[in-house]
Design a protein around this motif. Structure first.
Motif, PDB file in Angstrom:
ATOM      1  N   PRO A  92       0.825  -1.220   0.000  1.00 47.51           N
ATOM      2  CA  PRO A  92       0.000   0.000   0.000  1.00 47.51           C
ATOM      3  C   PRO A  92       0.852   1.260   0.000  1.00 47.51           C
ATOM      4  N   ASP A  93       0.289   2.324  -0.604  1.00 47.18           N
ATOM      5  CA  ASP A  93       0.925   3.633  -0.542  1.00 47.18           C
ATOM      6  C   ASP A  93       0.409   4.330   0.717  1.00 47.18           C
ATOM      7  N   ILE A  94       1.218   4.328   1.745  1.00 45.26           N
ATOM      8  CA  ILE A  94       0.778   4.817   3.053  1.00 45.26           C
ATOM      9  C   ILE A  94       0.341   6.271   2.980  1.00 45.26           C
ATOM     10  N   ASN A  95       1.089   7.103   2.286  1.00 44.58           N
ATOM     11  CA  ASN A  95       0.749   8.527   2.225  1.00 44.58           C
ATOM     12  C   ASN A  95      -0.615   8.753   1.565  1.00 44.58           C
ATOM     13  N   VAL A  96      -0.890   8.009   0.497  1.00 46.45           N
ATOM     14  CA  VAL A  96      -2.179   8.163  -0.189  1.00 46.45           C
ATOM     15  C   VAL A  96      -3.323   7.702   0.701  1.00 46.45           C
ATOM     16  N   GLN A  97      -3.081   6.565   1.382  1.00 44.11           N
ATOM     17  CA  GLN A  97      -4.128   6.015   2.246  1.00 44.11           C
ATOM     18  C   GLN A  97      -4.475   6.963   3.391  1.00 44.11           C
ATOM     19  N   LEU A  98      -3.516   7.733   3.857  1.00 49.90           N
ATOM     20  CA  LEU A  98      -3.736   8.604   5.014  1.00 49.90           C
ATOM     21  C   LEU A  98      -4.175  10.018   4.636  1.00 49.90           C
ATOM     22  N   GLN A  99      -4.196  10.319   3.371  1.00 52.44           N
ATOM     23  CA  GLN A  99      -4.496  11.703   2.964  1.00 52.44           C
ATOM     24  C   GLN A  99      -5.844  12.199   3.472  1.00 52.44           C
ATOM     25  N   SER A 100      -6.907  11.388   3.340  1.00 54.41           N
ATOM     26  CA  SER A 100      -8.240  11.828   3.751  1.00 54.41           C
ATOM     27  C   SER A 100      -8.301  12.094   5.248  1.00 54.41           C
ATOM     28  N   LEU A 101      -7.701  11.199   6.064  1.00 52.15           N
ATOM     29  CA  LEU A 101      -7.704  11.403   7.514  1.00 52.15           C
ATOM     30  C   LEU A 101      -6.868  12.620   7.904  1.00 52.15           C
ATOM     31  N   GLU A 102      -5.745  12.823   7.223  1.00 51.84           N
ATOM     32  CA  GLU A 102      -4.903  13.975   7.526  1.00 51.84           C
ATOM     33  C   GLU A 102      -5.644  15.274   7.206  1.00 51.84           C
ATOM     34  N   ARG A 103      -6.407  15.299   6.081  1.00 53.34           N
ATOM     35  CA  ARG A 103      -7.188  16.489   5.749  1.00 53.34           C
ATOM     36  C   ARG A 103      -8.285  16.735   6.796  1.00 53.34           C
ATOM     37  N   GLU A 104      -8.938  15.653   7.234  1.00 55.37           N
ATOM     38  CA  GLU A 104      -9.987  15.771   8.241  1.00 55.37           C
ATOM     39  C   GLU A 104      -9.402  16.286   9.556  1.00 55.37           C
ATOM     40  N   GLN A 126     -17.289  25.889  26.794  1.00 51.19           N
ATOM     41  CA  GLN A 126     -16.119  25.039  27.015  1.00 51.19           C
ATOM     42  C   GLN A 126     -16.351  23.642  26.473  1.00 51.19           C
ATOM     43  N   LYS A 127     -17.619  23.212  26.527  1.00 47.09           N
ATOM     44  CA  LYS A 127     -17.932  21.868  26.023  1.00 47.09           C
ATOM     45  C   LYS A 127     -17.648  21.767  24.524  1.00 47.09           C
ATOM     46  N   GLN A 128     -17.937  22.818  23.790  1.00 46.94           N
ATOM     47  CA  GLN A 128     -17.654  22.794  22.347  1.00 46.94           C
ATOM     48  C   GLN A 128     -16.143  22.660  22.093  1.00 46.94           C
ATOM     49  N   LEU A 129     -15.367  23.320  22.933  1.00 47.66           N
ATOM     50  CA  LEU A 129     -13.898  23.220  22.800  1.00 47.66           C
ATOM     51  C   LEU A 129     -13.428  21.823  23.155  1.00 47.66           C
ATOM     52  N   ASP A 130     -13.995  21.259  24.245  1.00 49.20           N
ATOM     53  CA  ASP A 130     -13.624  19.896  24.626  1.00 49.20           C
ATOM     54  C   ASP A 130     -13.978  18.904  23.518  1.00 49.20           C
ATOM     55  N   ASP A 131     -15.139  19.093  22.911  1.00 47.94           N
ATOM     56  CA  ASP A 131     -15.546  18.202  21.811  1.00 47.94           C
ATOM     57  C   ASP A 131     -14.585  18.316  20.625  1.00 47.94           C
ATOM     58  N   ALA A 132     -14.130  19.529  20.369  1.00 48.53           N
ATOM     59  CA  ALA A 132     -13.183  19.735  19.259  1.00 48.53           C
ATOM     60  C   ALA A 132     -11.862  19.017  19.541  1.00 48.53           C
ATOM     61  N   ASN A 133     -11.405  19.127  20.802  1.00 51.23           N
ATOM     62  CA  ASN A 133     -10.161  18.433  21.166  1.00 51.23           C
ATOM     63  C   ASN A 133     -10.334  16.912  21.087  1.00 51.23           C
ATOM     64  N   THR A 134     -11.470  16.422  21.510  1.00 55.38           N
ATOM     65  CA  THR A 134     -11.742  14.978  21.445  1.00 55.38           C
ATOM     66  C   THR A 134     -11.735  14.492  19.994  1.00 55.38           C
ATOM     67  N   LYS A 135     -12.350  15.274  19.128  1.00 59.89           N
ATOM     68  CA  LYS A 135     -12.397  14.891  17.714  1.00 59.89           C
ATOM     69  C   LYS A 135     -10.985  14.780  17.129  1.00 59.89           C
ATOM     70  N   ILE A 136     -10.128  15.720  17.496  1.00 60.12           N
ATOM     71  CA  ILE A 136      -8.743  15.691  16.992  1.00 60.12           C
ATOM     72  C   ILE A 136      -8.009  14.446  17.497  1.00 60.12           C
ATOM     73  N   ARG A 137      -8.224  14.130  18.812  1.00 58.29           N
ATOM     74  CA  ARG A 137      -7.565  12.946  19.376  1.00 58.29           C
ATOM     75  C   ARG A 137      -8.050  11.666  18.696  1.00 58.29           C
ATOM     76  N   VAL A 138      -9.349  11.588  18.405  1.00 55.80           N
ATOM     77  CA  VAL A 138      -9.906  10.400  17.739  1.00 55.80           C
ATOM     78  C   VAL A 138      -9.308  10.252  16.339  1.00 55.80           C
ATOM     79  N   LEU A 139      -9.241  11.375  15.629  1.00 56.63           N
ATOM     80  CA  LEU A 139      -8.662  11.333  14.274  1.00 56.63           C
ATOM     81  C   LEU A 139      -7.188  10.918  14.320  1.00 56.63           C
TER      82      LEU A 139
END
Length: 300
Positions: A92-104, A126-139
Motif C-alpha cells: 500500500p501507498d501509506i501517504n495516499v491512504q492517510l491523505q483523507s484522515l490527515e485532511r480531516e 467550554q464543552k464545544q472546545l472539549d468536543d473539538a479536542n476529542t475529535k482531533i484525538r480520535v482522528l
C-alpha cells in the motif's frame, strides 16, 4: 687368443664394470614424477550442450569450456520474477491512504482554533472546545492505527518479496553452475564426458593437472634422512635420450615422517638403515618432465 689379448679384454671389462658402479653411485635417490590432479565434476543436472576440450589442451583458471542445458532453470527464474513483482506491487501507498484522515484532522484543528477564539469571547462554550479536542484525538488515533496496519502489511509483503528474492539468488547460482569452467590452470589429462551426454551433479567431466611445476616422488633410506630438509635444493636428473642426463634444480617440499615397508622389528642400526622414506621435490617444468617418468636426485 693370446695372453696379451686376454689382459686387454679383462681391463676393458673391469673399466665397464667400474663405470657402471660409478653410475649407480652417481645419484642419492630415485623416483617417478607426478602432479596434483583435479577431477572436475558437473555442478548441475542436464544435457551437456558443449564441452570444448580435448586431452592435452592447456586451460586457464576461470576459462569457460562448455555449458549444461539450463532451459528449465531459466523458466523458473522468469516465474519467480513475476511472483516477486506481483507481491511487491500489492504494497500500500501509506501517504495516499492517510491523505483523507490527515485532511480531516487539519480541518478539525482549524475548527478548534476558531472555537478557542469564540470561547475567549464567551460566544462558545467550554464543552464545544472539549468536543473539538476529542475529535482531533480520535482522528489522530485513527491515523496511528492505519499507519501501523499499513506498515505491517508493507513489511509482510517486503518479507515475502525478499523470500522470492532468495529463491532467485539460488536459481542464479544454479544457472552459474551450468557454465563449465576450469577451476585451475593446467593441462587436460583425461576427458570423461562428451557433448550431448547427460550430466549429473558430481559426475566427472575431465581430469586436469598443472604441469608447469611437477613433483618428483623419490625414496631415501633412514641413513639419508638427516641429510635432507624442507626447501633444500637438490639436483634432479632424467635421461636425455642420448645416453646422458638432463639435470635441473628442484626443491624438497615434503618429507614423510613415516617409513614405508617398515620391518616389524627394528633392533639394529643396519636394519634401521633399510627403512625407506618418501620425499617430494618440486621441479619447474619446461615440458620435459611427464607424469610417470623416472627421475634421479643428487643432494647438493
Amino acid at each position: 687368443m693370446t695372453s696379451k689379448h686376454i689382459t686387454i679384454s679383462l681391463l676393458l671389462l673391469g673399466s665397464i664394470l667400474s663405470s657402471c658402479n660409478d653410475k649407480d653411485k652417481e645419484f642419492d635417490a630415485s623416483g617417478t614424477f607426478e602432479a596434483t590432479e583435479t577431477i572436475v565434476s558437473a555442478e548441475a543436472n542436464g544435457k551437456i550442450l558443449a564441452l570444448n576440450i580435448n586431452e592435452g589442451d592447456i586451460l586457464k583458471e576461470g576459462q569457460q569450456i562448455g555449458y549444461i542445458d539450463s532451459t528449465q532453470l531459466h523458466l523458473s527464474k522468469l516465474q519467480l520474477m513475476k511472483n516477486q513483482k506481483s507481491i511487491l506491487s500489492g504494497r500500500p501507498d501509506i501517504n495516499v491512504q492517510l491523505q483523507s484522515l490527515e485532511r480531516e484532522k487539519a480541518s478539525a484543528i482549524s475548527d478548534r482554533k476558531r472555537i478557542e477564539i469564540l470561547v475567549k469571547g464567551d460566544v462558545a462554550s467550554q464543552k464545544q472546545l472539549d468536543d473539538a479536542n476529542t475529535k482531533i484525538r480520535v482522528l489522530q488515533s485513527k491515523i496511528d492505527a492505519m499507519k501501523s496496519s499499513l506498515s505491517t502489511t508493507t513489511s509482510t509483503l517486503n518479507e515475502q518479496g525478499g523470500g522470492v528474492g532468495i529463491q532467485l539468488q539460488q536459481i542464479e547460482d544454479q544457472l552459474h553452475k551450468c557454465n563449465i569452467t576450469s577451476p585451475v590452470n593446467g593441462t587436460v589429462l583425461t576427458k570423461y564426458s562428451n557433448t550431448y551426454e547427460m550430466a549429473a551433479i558430481g559426475k566427472p567431466l575431465y581430469k586436469i593437472a598443472d604441469l608447469s611445476t611437477i613433483i618428483l616422488r623419490a625414496y631415501i633410506t633412514g641413513n639419508q634422512l638427516s641429510q635432507v630438509k624442507i626447501n633444500q635444493k637438490v639436483n634432479v636428473s632424467v635421461d636425455d635420450g642420448k645416453g646422458g642426463f638432463k639435470t635441473t634444480t628442484g626443491t624438497i617440499s615434503w618429507i614423510n615422517d613415516k617409513a614405508e615397508f617398515t620391518p616389524k622389528t627394528i633392533q639394529t642400526k643396519d636394519e634401521r638403515a633399510n627403512m625407506v622414506y618418501a620425499i617430494k621435490v618440486k621441479v619447474a617444468n619446461d615440458g620435459t618432465y611427464k607424469i610417470g617418468m623416472y627421475g634421479e636426485i643428487k643432494f647438493q
